[in-house]
Design a protein around this motif. Structure first.
Motif, short mmCIF file in Angstrom:
data_model
loop_
_atom_site.label_atom_id
_atom_site.label_comp_id
_atom_site.label_asym_id
_atom_site.label_seq_id
_atom_site.Cartn_x
_atom_site.Cartn_y
_atom_site.Cartn_z
N ARG A 1 7.84 17.49 -15.08
CA ARG A 1 8.75 16.44 -15.52
C ARG A 1 8.34 15.10 -14.90
O ARG A 1 7.62 15.07 -13.91
CB ARG A 1 10.18 16.78 -15.10
CG ARG A 1 10.72 18.09 -15.66
CD ARG A 1 12.14 18.32 -15.15
NE ARG A 1 12.68 19.56 -15.65
CZ ARG A 1 12.54 20.74 -15.03
NH1 ARG A 1 11.86 20.80 -13.89
NH2 ARG A 1 13.06 21.83 -15.53
N MET A 2 8.83 14.02 -15.49
CA MET A 2 8.50 12.70 -14.96
C MET A 2 8.98 12.57 -13.51
O MET A 2 8.27 12.03 -12.65
CB MET A 2 9.14 11.60 -15.82
CG MET A 2 8.82 10.19 -15.31
SD MET A 2 9.57 8.89 -16.32
CE MET A 2 8.60 9.05 -17.82
N SER A 3 10.20 13.07 -13.22
CA SER A 3 10.73 12.97 -11.85
C SER A 3 9.84 13.72 -10.87
O SER A 3 9.65 13.30 -9.72
CB SER A 3 12.14 13.54 -11.80
OG SER A 3 12.16 14.91 -12.18
N GLU A 4 9.27 14.84 -11.31
CA GLU A 4 8.38 15.62 -10.44
C GLU A 4 7.08 14.87 -10.19
O GLU A 4 6.55 14.87 -9.07
CB GLU A 4 8.10 16.98 -11.06
CG GLU A 4 9.30 17.90 -11.12
CD GLU A 4 9.04 19.20 -11.86
OE1 GLU A 4 9.61 20.23 -11.46
OE2 GLU A 4 8.26 19.18 -12.83
N GLN A 5 6.55 14.23 -11.22
CA GLN A 5 5.32 13.46 -11.04
C GLN A 5 5.53 12.28 -10.10
O GLN A 5 4.71 12.02 -9.22
CB GLN A 5 4.82 12.93 -12.39
CG GLN A 5 4.27 13.99 -13.33
CD GLN A 5 3.59 13.35 -14.53
OE1 GLN A 5 2.85 12.39 -14.40
NE2 GLN A 5 3.86 13.90 -15.72
N LEU A 6 6.64 11.56 -10.28
CA LEU A 6 6.86 10.34 -9.52
C LEU A 6 7.21 10.59 -8.06
O LEU A 6 7.06 9.70 -7.22
CB LEU A 6 7.97 9.51 -10.18
CG LEU A 6 7.65 8.98 -11.59
CD1 LEU A 6 8.83 8.21 -12.14
CD2 LEU A 6 6.40 8.11 -11.58
N THR A 7 7.68 11.81 -7.73
CA THR A 7 8.04 12.11 -6.34
C THR A 7 7.01 13.00 -5.65
O THR A 7 7.19 13.36 -4.49
CB THR A 7 9.41 12.80 -6.28
OG1 THR A 7 9.38 14.01 -7.07
CG2 THR A 7 10.50 11.88 -6.80
N LEU A 8 5.93 13.33 -6.35
CA LEU A 8 4.91 14.21 -5.77
C LEU A 8 4.20 13.52 -4.61
O LEU A 8 3.82 12.36 -4.71
CB LEU A 8 3.89 14.60 -6.85
CG LEU A 8 2.89 15.70 -6.49
CD1 LEU A 8 3.61 17.02 -6.29
CD2 LEU A 8 1.84 15.84 -7.60
#
Length: 227
Positions: free
Chosen positions: A206-213
């Motif tokens: 998900r976008m949230s997962e990519q941005l907080t990785l």
């Protein structure tokens, strides 16, 4: 409004790097030689410097190559959580998972935990998916990396613990024609977002997962990301 009271300094107890949470002691032994030792937490350092001074007064000889007292996993875990709160947007995930790690390894000397113990414990969690095990592995690695950087430990058992390749099966694929149409539109209007699209397409992140990785959640050797 109350004014904060400055923390009282303790003679012979200090941080080499201010704010690091890594405390050293300095004292003179029974021969008058100045000695310095890496201890770990401030409370442990205060106790140790008093112990060393007592030994010096009693004439007890301290070995030249004495090693600093070992630090527990619970201590480095608490320091890692403090770092996570200050530096990671998704620190809540670390706070949620850490208690289980402390329950299992908290009282163990951090440097004495064997890679096989970690692996066996992870594998014993039969109710966990491979992805869940990877997230706990990533958290363990972060804890030890932070302790290494702060010079709290010299041995890092998590270097030999690998994250496992996850099953990235998708519920639905984009059809070839859908992907082509989507790429065409993105190249015209949002070309800078294509890398995010590629990652989402290949990993289902998900976008949230990519941005907080974070980098400590990525294992390039295993080809995994514990988002």
């Amino acid at each position: 409004m109350k004014t904060a009271v400055p923390e009282k300094k303790v003679r012979g107890v200090y941080e080499k790097a201010r704010g690091s949470g890594v405390w050293w002691i300095q004292y003179f032994d029974s021969t008058g030689r100045r000695r310095r030792e890496l201890i770990g937490s401030k409370s442990s350092a205060i106790k140790m410097v008093e112990s060393r001074r007592t030994a010096a007064r009693e004439g007890v000889k301290i070995p030249v190559n004495i090693r600093a007292s070992k630090i527990t996993f619970a201590e480095i875990a608490e320091s890692a959580l403090a770092w996570s709160r200050a530096n990671k947007r998704d620190f809540a995930h670390d706070e949620y998972r850490m208690p289980l790690l402390i329950e299992r390894f908290g009282n163990c000397q951090a440097e004495d935990i064997k890679p096989s113990e970690i692996t066996e414990w992870l594998q014993s969690r039969a109710d966990w998916s491979r992805a869940t095990r990877n997230r706990y592995t990533a958290l363990l690695k972060m804890v030890y990396r932070q302790a290494e950087e702060a010079e709290k430990i010299r041995v890092n058992p998590t270097r030999l613990v690998r994250q496992r390749k996850e099953n990235n099966d998708r519920i639905r694929y984009l059809s070839d024609s859908e992907e082509v149409r989507l790429r065409t539109v993105m190249e015209k209007t949002h070309a800078d977002r294509i890398p995010e699209f590629e990652i989402a397409l290949m990993t289902v992140m998900r976008m949230s997962e990519q941005l907080t990785l974070e980098w400590d959640e990525v294992d390039l050797d295993a080809g995994t990301a514990a988002a």
